[in-house]
Design a protein around this motif. Structure first.
Motif, mmCIF file in Angstrom:
data_model
loop_
_atom_site.group_PDB
_atom_site.id
_atom_site.type_symbol
_atom_site.label_atom_id
_atom_site.label_comp_id
_atom_site.label_asym_id
_atom_site.label_seq_id
_atom_site.Cartn_x
_atom_site.Cartn_y
_atom_site.Cartn_z
ATOM 1 N N THR A 18 0.870 -1.177 0.000
ATOM 2 C CA THR A 18 0.000 0.000 0.000
ATOM 3 C C THR A 18 0.910 1.231 0.000
ATOM 4 N N GLU A 19 0.475 2.273 0.656
ATOM 5 C CA GLU A 19 1.257 3.508 0.644
ATOM 6 C C GLU A 19 2.474 3.419 1.574
ATOM 7 N N ILE A 20 3.394 4.349 1.377
ATOM 8 C CA ILE A 20 4.556 4.498 2.261
ATOM 9 C C ILE A 20 4.051 5.199 3.520
ATOM 10 N N LYS A 21 4.412 4.650 4.687
ATOM 11 C CA LYS A 21 3.934 5.200 5.962
ATOM 12 C C LYS A 21 5.111 5.714 6.775
ATOM 13 N N THR A 22 4.791 6.624 7.690
ATOM 14 C CA THR A 22 5.789 7.151 8.625
ATOM 15 C C THR A 22 5.173 7.162 10.006
ATOM 16 N N SER A 23 5.940 6.716 11.004
ATOM 17 C CA SER A 23 5.479 6.726 12.384
ATOM 18 C C SER A 23 6.694 6.745 13.307
ATOM 19 N N ARG A 24 6.450 7.162 14.536
ATOM 20 C CA ARG A 24 7.515 7.264 15.534
ATOM 21 C C ARG A 24 7.665 5.926 16.272
ATOM 22 N N VAL A 25 8.897 5.532 16.561
ATOM 23 C CA VAL A 25 9.186 4.292 17.301
ATOM 24 C C VAL A 25 8.965 4.551 18.788
ATOM 25 N N VAL A 26 8.102 3.720 19.401
ATOM 26 C CA VAL A 26 7.833 3.863 20.839
ATOM 27 C C VAL A 26 8.426 2.720 21.664
ATOM 28 N N ALA A 27 8.763 1.600 21.016
ATOM 29 C CA ALA A 27 9.354 0.468 21.732
ATOM 30 C C ALA A 27 10.108 -0.418 20.749
ATOM 31 N N VAL A 28 11.050 -1.167 21.292
ATOM 32 C CA VAL A 28 11.802 -2.141 20.500
ATOM 33 C C VAL A 28 11.679 -3.481 21.208
ATOM 34 N N SER A 29 11.288 -4.497 20.463
ATOM 35 C CA SER A 29 11.195 -5.846 21.040
ATOM 36 C C SER A 29 11.932 -6.814 20.128
ATOM 37 N N GLN A 30 11.861 -8.080 20.483
ATOM 38 C CA GLN A 30 12.582 -9.087 19.710
ATOM 39 C C GLN A 30 11.689 -10.299 19.522
ATOM 40 N N ASN A 31 11.779 -10.905 18.333
ATOM 41 C CA ASN A 31 11.036 -12.122 18.046
ATOM 42 C C ASN A 31 11.943 -13.026 17.222
ATOM 43 N N GLU A 32 12.307 -14.179 17.781
ATOM 44 C CA GLU A 32 13.177 -15.165 17.116
ATOM 45 C C GLU A 32 14.471 -14.538 16.614
ATOM 46 N N GLY A 33 15.052 -13.639 17.419
ATOM 47 C CA GLY A 33 16.330 -13.029 17.079
ATOM 48 C C GLY A 33 16.235 -11.811 16.184
ATOM 49 N N TRP A 34 15.035 -11.438 15.778
ATOM 50 C CA TRP A 34 14.845 -10.266 14.909
ATOM 51 C C TRP A 34 14.322 -9.107 15.733
ATOM 52 N N ALA A 35 14.810 -7.907 15.449
ATOM 53 C CA ALA A 35 14.352 -6.706 16.135
ATOM 54 C C ALA A 35 13.019 -6.258 15.540
ATOM 55 N N ILE A 36 12.061 -5.974 16.412
ATOM 56 C CA ILE A 36 10.739 -5.497 16.002
ATOM 57 C C ILE A 36 10.582 -4.072 16.533
ATOM 58 N N LEU A 37 10.258 -3.151 15.649
ATOM 59 C CA LEU A 37 9.998 -1.769 16.048
ATOM 60 C C LEU A 37 8.497 -1.607 16.254
ATOM 61 N N GLU A 38 8.123 -1.212 17.464
ATOM 62 C CA GLU A 38 6.716 -0.949 17.761
ATOM 63 C C GLU A 38 6.491 0.541 17.571
ATOM 64 N N LEU A 39 5.491 0.867 16.740
ATOM 65 C CA LEU A 39 5.299 2.243 16.308
ATOM 66 C C LEU A 39 4.137 2.915 17.018
ATOM 67 N N GLU A 40 4.168 4.248 16.997
ATOM 68 C CA GLU A 40 3.146 5.073 17.637
ATOM 69 C C GLU A 40 1.760 4.823 17.038
ATOM 70 N N ASN A 41 1.701 4.450 15.754
ATOM 71 C CA ASN A 41 0.417 4.202 15.104
ATOM 72 C C ASN A 41 -0.127 2.797 15.399
ATOM 73 N N GLY A 42 0.565 2.046 16.274
ATOM 74 C CA GLY A 42 0.083 0.719 16.671
ATOM 75 C C GLY A 42 0.633 -0.432 15.840
ATOM 76 N N GLU A 43 1.332 -0.135 14.774
ATOM 77 C CA GLU A 43 1.886 -1.194 13.934
ATOM 78 C C GLU A 43 3.244 -1.643 14.466
ATOM 79 N N LYS A 44 3.620 -2.825 14.040
ATOM 80 C CA LYS A 44 4.944 -3.364 14.361
ATOM 81 C C LYS A 44 5.604 -3.754 13.051
ATOM 82 N N ILE A 45 6.878 -3.372 12.914
ATOM 83 C CA ILE A 45 7.626 -3.731 11.701
ATOM 84 C C ILE A 45 8.997 -4.272 12.103
ATOM 85 N N TYR A 46 9.569 -5.082 11.218
ATOM 86 C CA TYR A 46 10.946 -5.522 11.436
ATOM 87 C C TYR A 46 11.869 -4.327 11.227
ATOM 88 N N ALA A 47 12.920 -4.234 12.009
ATOM 89 C CA ALA A 47 13.844 -3.098 11.922
ATOM 90 C C ALA A 47 14.435 -2.958 10.529
#
Length: 151
Positions: A105-134
């Motif tokens: 879909t479209e390119i999105k922008t959001s602020r990182v509010v937390a960093v977590s990990q799943n199976e050795g991969w860094a997950i960025l938790e964003l202000e808009n509620g989404e989670k993406i791989y770093a």
């Protein structure tokens, strides 16, 4: 008729597990045994003795270096959470995806509010509620830096 002493049976012997490592003590024991049992009419050449000592010293140095390298490698294995903690508060731009179809879909922008990990991969938790791989971040901006630039 003489009796056989049961304490001499092999099953009464202490079990020992052989070690694949040859340490200083073991080497010196072998060397001392070699010196004790050498033929007095044909003693070991002193050059051979020095050569064996040098080889052992070299081997010991390589083993110490190997341990040091392993320690270095282990210290370099840093948790992804720590590795990406500098992203907190930053704005990331990333490719959005439709959850149902999986299409871009479209390119999105959001602020990182937390960093977590799943199976050795860094997950960025964003202000808009989404989670993406770093590594899915296309761009990283520091909003504090942008504010100071605007002034």
């Amino acid at each position: 008729m003489a009796k056989i002493d049961p304490s001499l049976y092999l099953h009464n012997q202490k079990e020992r597990t052989p070690s694949p490592d040859l340490g200083k003590d073991e080497f010196l024991k072998i060397l001392m045994t070699q010196l004790k049992n050498q033929d007095p009419t044909n003693p070991m050449d002193d050059r051979q003795f020095v050569s064996q000592m040098a080889e052992f010293s070299s081997l010991e140095q390589m083993m110490n270096m190997s341990k040091s390298i392993n320690t270095l490698v282990e210290s370099q294995l840093v948790s992804p959470v720590i590795k990406y903690s500098h992203m907190l508060g930053k704005e990331v731009t990333y490719q959005g995806y439709d959850e149902e179809t999986g299409k871009e879909t479209e390119i999105k922008t959001s602020r990182v509010v937390a960093v977590s990990q799943n199976e050795g991969w860094a997950i960025l938790e964003l202000e808009n509620g989404e989670k993406i791989y770093a590594d899915a971040a296309l761009q990283v901006n520091d909003p504090a830096f942008a504010e100071t630039e605007d002034k």
